[in-house]
Design an enzyme around this catalytic site. Structure first.
Site, mmCIF file in Angstrom:
data_model
loop_
_atom_site.group_PDB
_atom_site.id
_atom_site.type_symbol
_atom_site.label_atom_id
_atom_site.label_comp_id
_atom_site.label_asym_id
_atom_site.label_seq_id
_atom_site.Cartn_x
_atom_site.Cartn_y
_atom_site.Cartn_z
ATOM 1 N N TYR A 22 0.814 -1.219 0.000
ATOM 2 C CA TYR A 22 0.000 0.000 0.000
ATOM 3 C C TYR A 22 0.850 1.274 0.000
ATOM 4 O O TYR A 22 0.718 2.115 0.887
ATOM 5 C CB TYR A 22 -0.956 0.017 1.214
ATOM 6 C CG TYR A 22 -1.705 -1.268 1.415
ATOM 7 C CD1 TYR A 22 -2.772 -1.611 0.574
ATOM 8 C CD2 TYR A 22 -1.351 -2.156 2.427
ATOM 9 C CE1 TYR A 22 -3.452 -2.808 0.743
ATOM 10 C CE2 TYR A 22 -2.033 -3.355 2.596
ATOM 11 C CZ TYR A 22 -3.074 -3.669 1.753
ATOM 12 O OH TYR A 22 -3.748 -4.851 1.919
ATOM 13 N N TYR A 150 -12.112 -7.468 6.783
ATOM 14 C CA TYR A 150 -10.997 -7.549 5.840
ATOM 15 C C TYR A 150 -10.789 -9.015 5.476
ATOM 16 O O TYR A 150 -10.697 -9.870 6.356
ATOM 17 C CB TYR A 150 -9.701 -6.973 6.432
ATOM 18 C CG TYR A 150 -8.549 -7.138 5.470
ATOM 19 C CD1 TYR A 150 -8.407 -6.287 4.377
ATOM 20 C CD2 TYR A 150 -7.633 -8.182 5.605
ATOM 21 C CE1 TYR A 150 -7.386 -6.467 3.451
ATOM 22 C CE2 TYR A 150 -6.602 -8.367 4.691
ATOM 23 C CZ TYR A 150 -6.486 -7.505 3.619
ATOM 24 O OH TYR A 150 -5.484 -7.685 2.705
ATOM 25 N N ASP A 251 -13.592 -16.581 8.417
ATOM 26 C CA ASP A 251 -12.228 -16.267 8.021
ATOM 27 C C ASP A 251 -11.394 -16.109 9.290
ATOM 28 O O ASP A 251 -11.466 -15.085 9.964
ATOM 29 C CB ASP A 251 -12.236 -14.972 7.183
ATOM 30 C CG ASP A 251 -10.832 -14.539 6.769
ATOM 31 O OD1 ASP A 251 -9.850 -15.096 7.285
ATOM 32 O OD2 ASP A 251 -10.738 -13.613 5.932
ATOM 33 N N LYS A 280 -1.895 -17.084 7.606
ATOM 34 C CA LYS A 280 -0.987 -16.312 8.460
ATOM 35 C C LYS A 280 -0.136 -17.184 9.407
ATOM 36 O O LYS A 280 0.909 -17.636 8.984
ATOM 37 C CB LYS A 280 -1.774 -15.235 9.196
ATOM 38 C CG LYS A 280 -2.214 -14.137 8.213
ATOM 39 C CD LYS A 280 -2.491 -12.811 8.886
ATOM 40 C CE LYS A 280 -2.475 -11.685 7.878
ATOM 41 N NZ LYS A 280 -3.801 -11.248 7.431
HETATM 42 C C1 LIG Z 1 -4.353 -11.173 6.106
HETATM 43 C C2 LIG Z 1 -5.748 -11.624 5.963
HETATM 44 C C3 LIG Z 1 -6.226 -12.132 4.738
HETATM 45 C C4 LIG Z 1 -5.366 -12.195 3.496
HETATM 46 O O1 LIG Z 1 -4.276 -13.042 3.635
HETATM 47 P P1 LIG Z 1 -2.996 -12.864 2.649
HETATM 48 O O2 LIG Z 1 -2.106 -14.005 3.035
HETATM 49 O O3 LIG Z 1 -2.427 -11.515 2.948
HETATM 50 O O4 LIG Z 1 -3.502 -12.974 1.260
HETATM 51 C C5 LIG Z 1 -7.532 -12.553 4.696
HETATM 52 N N1 LIG Z 1 -8.338 -12.490 5.775
HETATM 53 C C6 LIG Z 1 -7.912 -12.015 6.955
HETATM 54 C C7 LIG Z 1 -8.844 -11.990 8.120
HETATM 55 C C8 LIG Z 1 -6.613 -11.556 7.092
HETATM 56 O O5 LIG Z 1 -6.193 -11.058 8.262
#
Ligand SMILES: *Cc1c(COP(=O)(O)O)cnc(C)c1O
Length: 430
Positions: A22, A150, A251, A280
Site C-alpha cells: 500500500y 478484511y 475467516d 498467516k
Molecule cells: C491477512 C488476511 C487475509 C489475506 O491473507 P494474505 O495471506 O495476505 O492474502 C484474509 N483475511 C484475513 C482476516 C486476514 O487477516
C-alpha cells in the site's frame, strides 16, 4: 544489470524499484532494513535491536529463527522443496491435513491448500458458489458480510472487505457487489440485546434467496478496524444462517492458532462454520501457506455428478511450507500458548489502560495476544514509526489504530518494554 557490489541493503534501489504494501512508487514511506530476526527481536542492518510487537502481521507466533521450525524446513529441504500437487501427494501435506482436521471443529473434514490467505478466501467463495450450483441453485451468487471486515486483496476477497476501507469506489464496475450489514456494535463482554443483530437479520432475510453464504471474521475484525465483538453475535449469525439455509464462512486467517486466547475464535461462540479459512500463523510465519476447510456435506455436493472443485494453484501444498506448518502446529499442540495468551492479554490491558483517558484516545481494548489503542485522528505513519524505532520496538500503526500482537514467546520483560514504549508514544501524539 549486475547486482550492486555493496553487501549492505541498497535502500536507494529499494526506493526506486520496489513496491511495499500500500505505498506510492514516487513518494514511498521510509523502510527499515532488517539484517536478521530471532525470538521476539528484529535486528536492523545498523545493529539496532527492536522488540517485535507485530509478529509480522499475525504470523510469527513462536518468534523468529525458531530452532524447531528451522530444523523442520531443513529436513524437508533434503527431500524436496516442492513437487506439483496434481497427481502427486506427500507426507507433509497428509500430516498437515490430519492435524488441521483434528484441531478445527469436527464437521470440517476436507482441506484445500492455498498459497495465501486471499487465495483461501477465493477458494471459500468458490466452494459456496459451486455448492449451490451443484444443488441446482445457480441464482445463489451473492455474499452477505459485516462492515469493517478484511478478507484479502484479490478481487473476490476485496468484494467482501469493508466498502470504505477496502476502497470499493476505486474498482467500481469491476468488483462484484455484495451485501453489507452494520459492523457488530456489541463489545466482547457486553450484555446481549437482540437489537444488535437486527440489521444483519434484516439483510439476511431480504436477500436469503440470492445468497450463497455469509462471510465474516469471528469475534475479532483485523485489518478492517481491529474491532472485537461479542461471541453472542457470532452465535446468532450461525443460528440465522441455519434458519435461512445459507452457508457460513469464517475467516480465521488472523484469529486462528491461539491469537484470541482460544485455538480458533469460533470456539468463543461454540460454533462451527461450513467453510473455514486459515493462513498467516499456519506456518509460524515461515512461509506463505493457507487452507480452506469444509464439511463433508459441502465437499460431497460439489463432487456430485462427476463435479470437481475448480481450483489448483501451482504451489498448492508446498512441502517446505507444510513442513514448517507441521512443526508450528506441533508446538501449539504442546500448549504453552494457553498460558502465554492470557498473560499477554493482562499486560496489554493493564498497560494500555494508562492511555484510556487521554483526549486523543477513543478506546482501548484487548483480547488474547491482541492489544489496540484506537485514536480519534489518523497517525502520521512515518513519524510514529520513527518514534517507535527510537524506543527500540517495532509497532506499525495504520489509520487511527495503534495496535500490537506480539509473538506468544514475548518475555515479561520484553512485553513490559513494548507496552511502555507504546504508552509513551501515544502520550506524545499531538
Ligand atoms: C491477512 C488476511 C487475509 C489475506 O491473507 P494474505 O495471506 O495476505 O492474502 C484474509 N483475511 C484475513 C482476516 C486476514 O487477516
Amino acid at each position: 544489470m549486475a547486482p550492486s557490489p555493496t553487501s549492505s541493503c541498497d535502500l536507494a534501489f529499494d526506493r526506486e524499484h520496489i513496491w511495499h504494501p500500500y505505498t506510492s512508487a514516487v513518494n514511498p514511506l521510509p523502510v527499515y532494513p532488517v539484517r536478521s530476526a530471532r525470538g521476539c527481536r528484529i535486528i536492523l542492518e545498523d545493529g539496532r535491536e527492536l522488540i517485535d510487537g507485530m509478529a509480522s502481521w499475525w504470523c510469527a507466533i513462536h518468534g523468529y529463527n525458531h530452532p524447531r521450525l528451522n530444523q523442520a524446513v531443513q529436513e524437508q529441504l533434503r527431500n524436496m522443496a516442492h513437487v506439483m500437487f496434481g497427481g502427486l501427494t506427500h507426507r507433509p501435506a497428509v500430516e498437515l491435513a490430519r492435524r488441521l482436521t483434528a484441531m478445527t471443529p469436527t464437521p470440517l473434514q476436507h482441506v484445500f491448500f492455498a498459497d495465501s490467505g486471499s487465495v483461501s478466501v477465493e477458494a471459500a467463495l468458490k466452494m459456496a458458489l459451486q455448492y449451490w450450483c451443484a444443488l441446482d441453485h445457480p441464482e445463489r451468487k451473492r455474499f452477505l458480510t459485516i462492515r469493517n471486515g478484511y478478507h484479502g486483496d484479490t478481487f473476490g476477497a476485496m468484494s467482501v472487505c469493508d466498502p470504505v476501507t477496502g476502497m470499493h469506489t476505486l474498482f467500481q464496475g469491476f468488483l462484484p457487489e455484495q451485501i453489507f450489514s452494520e459492523a457488530p456494535r456489541c463489545a466482547f463482554d457486553a450484555l446481549w440485546d437482540e437489537a444488535y443483530i437486527q440489521d444483519f437479520a434484516d439483510r439476511l432475510e431480504e436477500h436469503s434467496q440470492e445468497l450463497a453464504a455469509v462471510i465474516l471474521e469471528p469475534v475479532v475484525q483485523g485489518a478492517g478496524g481491529m474491532r472485537i465483538y461479542s461471541p453472542h453475535f457470532l452465535r446468532r449469525v450461525r443460528e440465522l444462517c441455519d434458519e435461512a439455509g445459507v452457508l457460513l464462512i469464517c475467516d480465521e486467517i488472523a484469529t486462528g492458532f491461539g491469537r484470541t486466547g482460544k485455538l480458533f475464535a469460533c470456539e468463543w461462540a461454540g460454533i462451527s462454520p461450513d467453510i473455514l479459512c486459515v493462513g498467516k500463523a499456519l506456518t509460524g510465519g515461515y512461509m506463505t501457506l493457507a487452507a480452506t476447510l469444509t464439511t463433508r456435506e459441502v465437499a460431497h455436493a460439489i463432487s456430485r455428478n462427476d463435479g470437481v472443485f475448480m481450483h489448483g494453484p501451482t504451489f498448492m501444498a508446498n512441502p517446505l511450507a507444510c513442513a514448517a506448518a507441521n512443526a508450528s502446529l506441533e508446538i501449539l499442540e504442546e500448549g504453552a500458548w494457553r498460558s502465554a495468551t492470557p498473560r499477554i492479554e493482562a499486560a496489554l490491558r493493564e498497560g494500555f489502560s494508562a492511555c484510556a483517558d487521554l483526549p486523543g484516545v477513543a478506546e482501548v481494548r484487548a483480547l488474547g495476544a491482541i492489544g489496540v489503542i484506537e485514536l480519534r485522528t489518523p497517525v502520521d505513519v512515518a513519524r510514529i514509526q520513527a518514534m517507535f524505532v527510537e524506543r527500540g520496538v517495532w509497532v506499525r500503526p495504520f489509520g487511527r489504530l495503534v495496535y500490537v500482537m506480539p509473538p506468544y514467546v514475548v518475555s515479561p520483560d520484553e512485553l513490559d518494554k513494548l507496552v511502555s514504549a507504546v504508552v509513551d508514544v501515544v502520550r506524545r501524539l499531538p
